[in-house]
Scaffold this motif. Structure first.
Motif, mmCIF file in Angstrom:
data_model
loop_
_atom_site.group_PDB
_atom_site.id
_atom_site.type_symbol
_atom_site.label_atom_id
_atom_site.label_comp_id
_atom_site.label_asym_id
_atom_site.label_seq_id
_atom_site.Cartn_x
_atom_site.Cartn_y
_atom_site.Cartn_z
ATOM 1 N N THR A 90 -6.545 4.049 0.900
ATOM 2 C CA THR A 90 -5.249 3.708 1.494
ATOM 3 C C THR A 90 -4.768 2.339 1.083
ATOM 4 O O THR A 90 -3.594 2.048 1.154
ATOM 5 N N MET A 91 -5.707 1.475 0.748
ATOM 6 C CA MET A 91 -5.289 0.112 0.435
ATOM 7 C C MET A 91 -5.887 -0.300 -0.903
ATOM 8 O O MET A 91 -6.749 0.392 -1.428
ATOM 9 N N GLY A 92 -5.425 -1.394 -1.459
ATOM 10 C CA GLY A 92 -5.945 -1.856 -2.735
ATOM 11 C C GLY A 92 -7.447 -2.071 -2.633
ATOM 12 O O GLY A 92 -7.919 -2.714 -1.718
ATOM 13 N N ARG A 134 2.287 2.072 -3.296
ATOM 14 C CA ARG A 134 1.268 2.693 -4.127
ATOM 15 C C ARG A 134 1.038 4.163 -3.734
ATOM 16 O O ARG A 134 0.865 5.019 -4.582
ATOM 17 N N PHE A 135 1.089 4.428 -2.420
ATOM 18 C CA PHE A 135 0.967 5.822 -1.957
ATOM 19 C C PHE A 135 2.024 6.691 -2.600
ATOM 20 O O PHE A 135 1.752 7.784 -3.047
ATOM 21 N N THR A 195 -5.713 13.369 -7.459
ATOM 22 C CA THR A 195 -5.564 12.043 -6.865
ATOM 23 C C THR A 195 -4.208 11.398 -7.104
ATOM 24 O O THR A 195 -3.731 10.636 -6.269
ATOM 25 N N GLY A 196 -3.614 11.639 -8.277
ATOM 26 C CA GLY A 196 -2.388 10.941 -8.615
ATOM 27 C C GLY A 196 -2.641 9.530 -9.123
ATOM 28 O O GLY A 196 -1.713 8.745 -9.292
ATOM 29 N N HIS A 197 -3.882 9.199 -9.409
ATOM 30 C CA HIS A 197 -4.193 7.878 -9.961
ATOM 31 C C HIS A 197 -3.565 7.708 -11.334
ATOM 32 O O HIS A 197 -3.332 8.683 -12.042
ATOM 33 N N ASP A 198 -3.350 6.458 -11.725
ATOM 34 C CA ASP A 198 -2.755 6.232 -13.041
ATOM 35 C C ASP A 198 -3.742 5.579 -13.996
ATOM 36 O O ASP A 198 -3.365 5.007 -14.996
ATOM 37 N N ASP A 215 -9.532 0.469 -8.336
ATOM 38 C CA ASP A 215 -8.544 1.395 -7.823
ATOM 39 C C ASP A 215 -8.164 2.395 -8.900
ATOM 40 O O ASP A 215 -7.081 2.337 -9.457
ATOM 41 N N ASP A 254 0.843 -1.202 0.000
ATOM 42 C CA ASP A 254 0.000 0.000 0.000
ATOM 43 C C ASP A 254 0.873 1.246 0.000
ATOM 44 O O ASP A 254 0.582 2.219 -0.686
#
Ligand code: SF4
Lengths: 234, 623
Positions: free
Chosen positions: B250-252, A27-28, B301-304, B256, A24
């Motif tokens: 915070t977690m998978g 990933r953060f 968010t910084g998501h990919d 996601d 996790d």
């Protein structure tokens, strides 16, 4: 030519972040660096991942006061800028303590790592004091073998913890009992703080249930010529 | 060391219970007038993948006078610890017990999560039945798709929100605040709140039954309570508030990634599909709005990965240019675009090809039924040729694995239709070979779920296949699909049976639910925890025959438990569709420009918003 700059990041992980697994956390950092707009270098291949490397995973539930990661960027930014941008984009519980640029060919963190310091805190039983605690710890350190059973891939294995316990000291101040340990960690082996606490409890040396301790990893070291030195000083 | 810390080191995945995520909102408790907690009756990983949570969280927290925090169903290990340590269920943001909040809002996504709702109320230290709660306790509300037939849980919830929540949530909070500040008692408050359109207060209605167990009538107890509750719908979907600063888990979690809702609703009109009715009419966002929202979300968010979500994203008018545009902008930044639901045509394959991420997981097609006859019955307007073209294109473009999704137990289904499923699967294998997919890599997966009749659909009057029939069909298919290159999996028929019972159930099921929960029913949607025997015991104890609910063919004249809840689509249209189904006669999509008279637009005084698409004139008047 692509410029690659390598940075060593020192950070802490506490509060709710303590309960994040290592995965996790990786990933953060991926998301935090993207929010921060840091030009992170990615690995080649079908499933590219950011070029981060960490010292040693922190077990879930344990806080880290001085944790380390290396990251590669595709641009040359000042360490201050990297630290600033990153710090503003980390979720609750993470803090950047320092960033410095390191040599591209510097040894990686995992290879350097040899020793970790932990602090375990619990409520002291009534009437228990420093003399009693330190006495128990000293006696424990005189043992030649401290054998424990570990589960490795479904198989039980006997391991001697003793050579991996370098230091053990404790104090009782008011109702707080504190144990400080320096234990083996890294590529040559690993002693977990819970194992030590469990052994201390099991033989009746200290009267506190290992589950009741709150543990944090306070420092990580490498072997220097004259003894252990902090990973930050390498 | 506090109790919570102690517990957390003992449970699996403690990150589920600690909060502290990026973009989570922590407001000043003392300074905020109305405190609401969004309760998701499943684990963190499932709940955090739910767009509705993010939308409402954003809308409520935008208000100065209100806050919204979150709570998820604790997994069984956490429940055990909470009970052992005598700790009350708490919210993630401020770790306060749920009883400190003014409102607890549950989302009803799935019938099999009902037992978790009771469990969460109990863990919160509240009586599970609303009749036993008063104004000193939080108001317990619920919304979501299952609120369109909420009767089985009517005894436990103070009020339901019917339809889309974005606007009505504000009206509800305003009214609540005023009434609470006046210090009114619970019954008075509920009576007042029932005046808000889209709010259903079950305790204000009585249900009368006939001798044969069917419902005689559902009637309001007071004059000023509406006899029928209409659904709420967002008129300006393009401009409605959308969370571009969603919480980053915070977690998978299950999904996601950043979710951008490109359109709402689906007009294709599959006759088994409840979502298609509940989210009508179709409303598309403009490409400008979408591009802006995506940009904000990625930065925040910084998501990919960006997922373009809806019931059928390939239907979006400008989907190809939109996808291309997004890939152009984000490809370089290492951000992927994904489309969760694809239609069975070559056009969709082209899209999938652009979006390389899909390639890895394999492509999924949903012909739903094995023969053209049965596809006409369910109004799934795809042909075998569509499938052939689509998989050919997929194999030619480098995919080597495809998944085919079917439903078994559909009305009028025969074994010929099952043969049709097997034949389609084999045909796909052949096409794979012809397209030169290497022998070792070719893989066709067939998945079947079992038909569950749902309220507000053309099939609401239809019986479900019995357990034995479904199991026999699964066995038959397993035999027929015995082939190295084909793998077959199917849903547990016991779960589908209970789903049917609750999807079409009435208020009498409340007792069964409570009994099953007392006996230990939890996480019934999770196969490792689902205990069918326990449910049978609960039905027996309450003297209720579940088969009566699932297996009975219902005549049109009968009063349905959800008849007082109006999804906008007229019952007469559904009857007409049902008759057409029995005659294997398809109905066109109103997206093509021709209104089929479902009655929704005139009832809700709205029109579909299809960008640059056909301008549809809804049929007015009696239909
Ligand atoms: S009333 Fe006509 S146009 Fe409106 S959703 Fe129904 S079929 Fe489509």
């Amino acid at each position: 030519m692509l410029i690659l700059s390598r940075y060593r990041v020192k950070f802490s992980k506490d509060g709710p972040a303590r309960f994040s697994s290592h995965l996790d956390m990786v990933r953060f950092f991926d998301r935090s660096t993207r929010r921060a707009g840091l030009p992170v270098a990615f690995s080649e291949g079908f499933n590219p991942h950011p070029k981060f490397s960490f010292a040693a995973p922190l077990p879930v539930g344990i806080a880290g006061k001085e944790e380390y990661m290396d990251m590669e960027l595709t641009a040359n930014l000042s360490p201050e800028e990297v630290a600033n941008r990153l710090d503003q984009n980390l979720p609750e519980g993470y803090q950047i303590l320092g960033v410095k640029q390191i040599d591209e060919r510097a040894k990686n963190l995992m290879a350097l790592l040899s020793r970790a310091a932990y602090r375990a805190i619990a409520e002291a039983p009534a009437g228990y004091d420093t003399v009693m605690l330190q006495g128990a710890l000293d006696e424990f350190m005189t043992l030649e073998n401290i054998m424990v059973t570990r589960e490795v891939k479904g198989k039980s294995k006997e391991v001697n913890l003793r050579p991996g316990i370098f230091k053990l000291a404790g104090t009782v101040a008011g109702h707080i009992l504190e144990i400080n340990m320096e234990l083996l960690i890294g590529s040559t082996g690993n002693v977990r703080p819970e194992e030590v606490l469990k052994e201390l409890f099991r033989a009746g040396r200290i009267p506190v249930n290992p589950e009741d301790f709150r543990i944090c990893r306070t420092a990580l070291y490498t072997d220097g010529d004259t003894g252990p030195i902090s990973l930050w000083e390498v | 060391m506090n109790k919570l810390d102690k517990i957390l080191v003992r449970v699996q995945k403690p990150a589920r219970y600690v909060g502290g995520e990026w973009n989570a909102v922590k407001k000043d408790w003392e300074q905020t007038s109305v405190k609401m907690v969004f309760a998701f009756p499943d684990v963190y990983e499932v709940g955090m993948s739910h767009l509705g949570l993010q939308i409402l969280y954003h809308i409520v927290n935008k208000r100065k006078d209100a806050l919204m925090e979150r709570v998820f169903a604790p997994w069984v290990d956490m429940e055990k610890e909470l009970r052992k340590e005598k700790m009350l269920l708490f919210s993630l943001e401020s770790q306060r017990p749920l009883i400190d909040f003014d409102i607890i809002g549950f989302t009803l996504q799935y019938e099999m999560s009902f037992s978790n709702i009771l469990n969460m109320l109990d863990l919160a230290g509240l009586p599970v039945r609303s009749a036993h709660r008063d104004a000193s306790m939080p108001l317990v509300i619920a919304g979501g798709p299952c609120a369109f037939n909420p009767e089985p849980i009517a005894d436990f919830i103070d009020l339901f929100v019917i339809g889309e929540g974005e606007e009505v949530i504000n009206e509800l909070l305003d009214a609540f605040r005023e009434l609470r500040d006046q210090g009114v008692d619970r019954p008075t408050m509920l009576k007042q709140l029932a005046k808000i359109p889209g709010i259903y207060v079950p305790s204000l209605y009585t249900v009368q039954y006939n001798e044969d167990n069917t419902i005689a009538a559902v009637t309001p107890l007071h004059e000023d309570v509406p006899a029928k509750i209409g659904k709420r719908i967002v008129r300006d979907f393009d401009q409605v508030d959308f969370p571009t600063k969603p919480i980053v888990p915070t977690m998978g979690v299950v999904h996601d990634r950043v979710m951008v809702e490109v359109l709402r609703g689906c007009t294709r009109g599959c006759r088994f599909c409840q979502a298609g009715v509940l989210y009508r009419p179709v409303r598309e966002k403009t490409p400008e709005t979408l591009v802006r929202q995506v940009e904000e979300m990625i930065n925040n968010t910084g998501h990919d990965e960006i997922s373009l979500t809806s019931l059928s994203t390939a239907d979006y008018t400008g989907v190809a240019p939109l996808v291309k545009n997004l890939l152009d902008i984000y490809g370089e930044r290492g951000v992927n675009v994904s489309l969760p639901s694809l239609r069975l045509d070559a056009f969709s394959i082209d899209l999938a090809k652009e979006v390389q991420k899909v390639r890895k997981s394999g492509l999924t097609f949903a012909p739903e039924a094995g023969t053209q006859r049965l596809r006409d019955v369910i109004n799934k307007n795809v042909t075998e040729q569509n499938l052939v073209d689509a998989v050919t294109s997929a194999f030619q473009n480098g995919w080597s694995a495809v998944k085919l999704y079917f439903m078994i137990g559909l009305p009028t289904e025969t074994y010929e239709d099952l043969d049709g499923i097997a034949n389609m699967a084999k045909k796909v294998v052949q096409i794979g070979y012809q397209c030169g997919v290497p022998k070792g890599r070719l893989k066709v997966t067939v998945s079947t779920s079992s038909f569950v009749p749902k309220a507000h659909t053309a099939f609401q009057w239809e019986p479900q296949n019995t357990l034995e029939e479904l199991q026999e069909k699964q066995r038959y298919l397993k035999e027929k699909l015995r082939d190295k290159r084909i793998s077959y999996n199917y849903h547990d028929s016991h779960t589908s049976f209970l789903e049917a019972v609750f999807a079409k159930g009435d208020r009498r099921l409340g007792a069964v639910l409570e009994t099953a929960w007392t006996k230990g029913a939890r996480f019934d949607g999770w196969s490792e925890l689902f205990n069918y025997e326990l449910w049978l015991e609960a039905f027996a104890q309450e003297n209720i025959d579940p088969k009566w609910y699932a297996y009975r063919e219902i005549p049109y004249e009968e009063v349905l438990p959800w008849d007082h809840l109006d999804a906008g689509v007229s019952k007469r249209f559904l009857m007409r569709e049902h008759k057409k189904a029995m005659a294997s006669s398809p109905t066109v999509d109103c997206r093509t420009g021709k209104c089929t008279g479902c009655g929704l637009c005139p009832t809700l005084e709205i029109k579909p918003t299809i960008l640059g698409g056909a301008d549809i004139e809804p049929i007015q008047g009696e239909i």
